[in-house]
Design an enzyme around this catalytic site. Structure first.
Site, short mmCIF file in Angstrom:
data_model
loop_
_atom_site.label_atom_id
_atom_site.label_comp_id
_atom_site.label_asym_id
_atom_site.label_seq_id
_atom_site.Cartn_x
_atom_site.Cartn_y
_atom_site.Cartn_z
N ASP A 82 0.72 -1.30 -0.23
CA ASP A 82 -0.17 -0.01 0.78
C ASP A 82 1.05 0.70 -0.14
O ASP A 82 1.95 0.93 0.47
CB ASP A 82 -0.83 -0.16 1.08
N ASP A 104 1.42 4.68 -5.46
CA ASP A 104 1.09 6.41 -4.96
C ASP A 104 1.14 7.49 -5.94
O ASP A 104 2.09 8.09 -5.12
CB ASP A 104 0.52 6.02 -3.68
N HIS A 174 -7.57 10.37 4.90
CA HIS A 174 -7.04 9.02 5.72
C HIS A 174 -7.14 9.55 7.17
O HIS A 174 -7.11 10.47 7.71
CB HIS A 174 -5.34 8.54 5.46
#
Length: 275
Positions: A82, A104, A174
């Protein structure tokens, strides 16, 4: 062996009107609890190693731990990197046995994000694995502010990168410690209309459970990332275990008491997203 790629669990979810949980792992106890919960609910699960997890434990060790759990599981388990920000980190994760990577590039200009994500997607595809990308920017509670995903940019991003899943910014944030307001569903619907790629919500802990349940069934959101919500459960269970027996010093004995409440909380999350 039930190690699965992201595409292998998200495409059935998209077709079947449900979502799969991407659970943020930090160590052996939560990894094992998440798989136990998924087996109890008879549903797939995505075990995610994010930046904080990787700072604590080397990537090769994480790969061995996670793939060991996947190999013994009775349900599909995706071993997912991730928030990687470099191609080298994605390549290292693939070499360590991960079945999925998330690049990302959300802090990059659009063209750079597309180019970098496309390279990682090709790298993953060549290994028979999956790739998730992010368009727009999902901010952080008490930190960086979100930038909503533009539907036209999302369509271009999906088409030009070849990703298997697309993280979007539609009011999600987040590290929220409690569920906040709703999501920007008008923006979500515009993104859905622009691309057939399964959508991902990061910061799922900040989305109320009834809304997660509804969107899992009524939208193209096929993956909700859940981290803070379960870390809070772990922390409370750990404090309770220490309070019950202040003289206990064996961490194995202490952590054994943490797993049952963590499994129970995880099962509730998984149950909300199932078909």
């Amino acid at each position: 062996m039930t190690l699965a790629t992201l595409g292998e669990v998200l495409q059935p979810a998209l077709a079947g009107g449900y979502a799969v949980a991407g659970l943020v792992t930090l160590g052996w106890e939560d990894m094992r609890a998440f798989v136990t919960a998924a087996e109890a609910e008879a549903c797939p699960v995505i075990l995610q190693a994010g930046p904080s997890c990787r700072r604590h434990t080397p990537l090769p060790v994480l790969g061995r731990m996670l793939t060991h759990l996947a190999a013994a599981a009775s349900v599909p388990v995706v071993v997912h990197l991730d928030h990687a920000t470099t191609e080298d980190e994605c390549r290292a994760a693939i070499d360590c046995g991960f079945s999925s990577v998330m690049f990302d590039g959300s802090r990059l200009p659009l063209a750079e994000n597309i180019a970098a994500t496309a390279r990682v997607a090709r790298l993953a595809a060549a290994a028979g694995l999956s790739c998730e990308g992010e368009i727009g920017f999902v901010g952080y509670a008490g930190g960086e502010v979100s930038a909503g995903t533009d539907p036209e940019e999302a369509a271009r991003f999906a088409a030009e990168t070849g990703i298997d899943a697309m993280a979007i910014s539609v009011g999600n944030v987040h590290l929220q410690r409690q569920a906040c307001g709703g999501l920007d569903e008008a923006r979500l619907r515009a993104i859905e209309a622009a691309t057939p790629v399964p959508l991902v919500i990061h910061g799922g802990s900040g989305v109320a459970r009834p809304l997660r349940r509804r969107l899992a069934r009524e939208s193209a959101i096929c993956k909700f990332n859940i981290g803070t919500e379960l870390r809070q459960v772990f922390g409370r269970a750990l404090r309770d275990a220490l309070a019950r027996d202040p003289g206990e010093f064996d961490r194995v004995a202490i952590l054994r008491e943490v797993e049952p409440p963590l499994v129970a909380a995880t099962r509730e999350i998984l149950r909300d997203l199932k078909p």
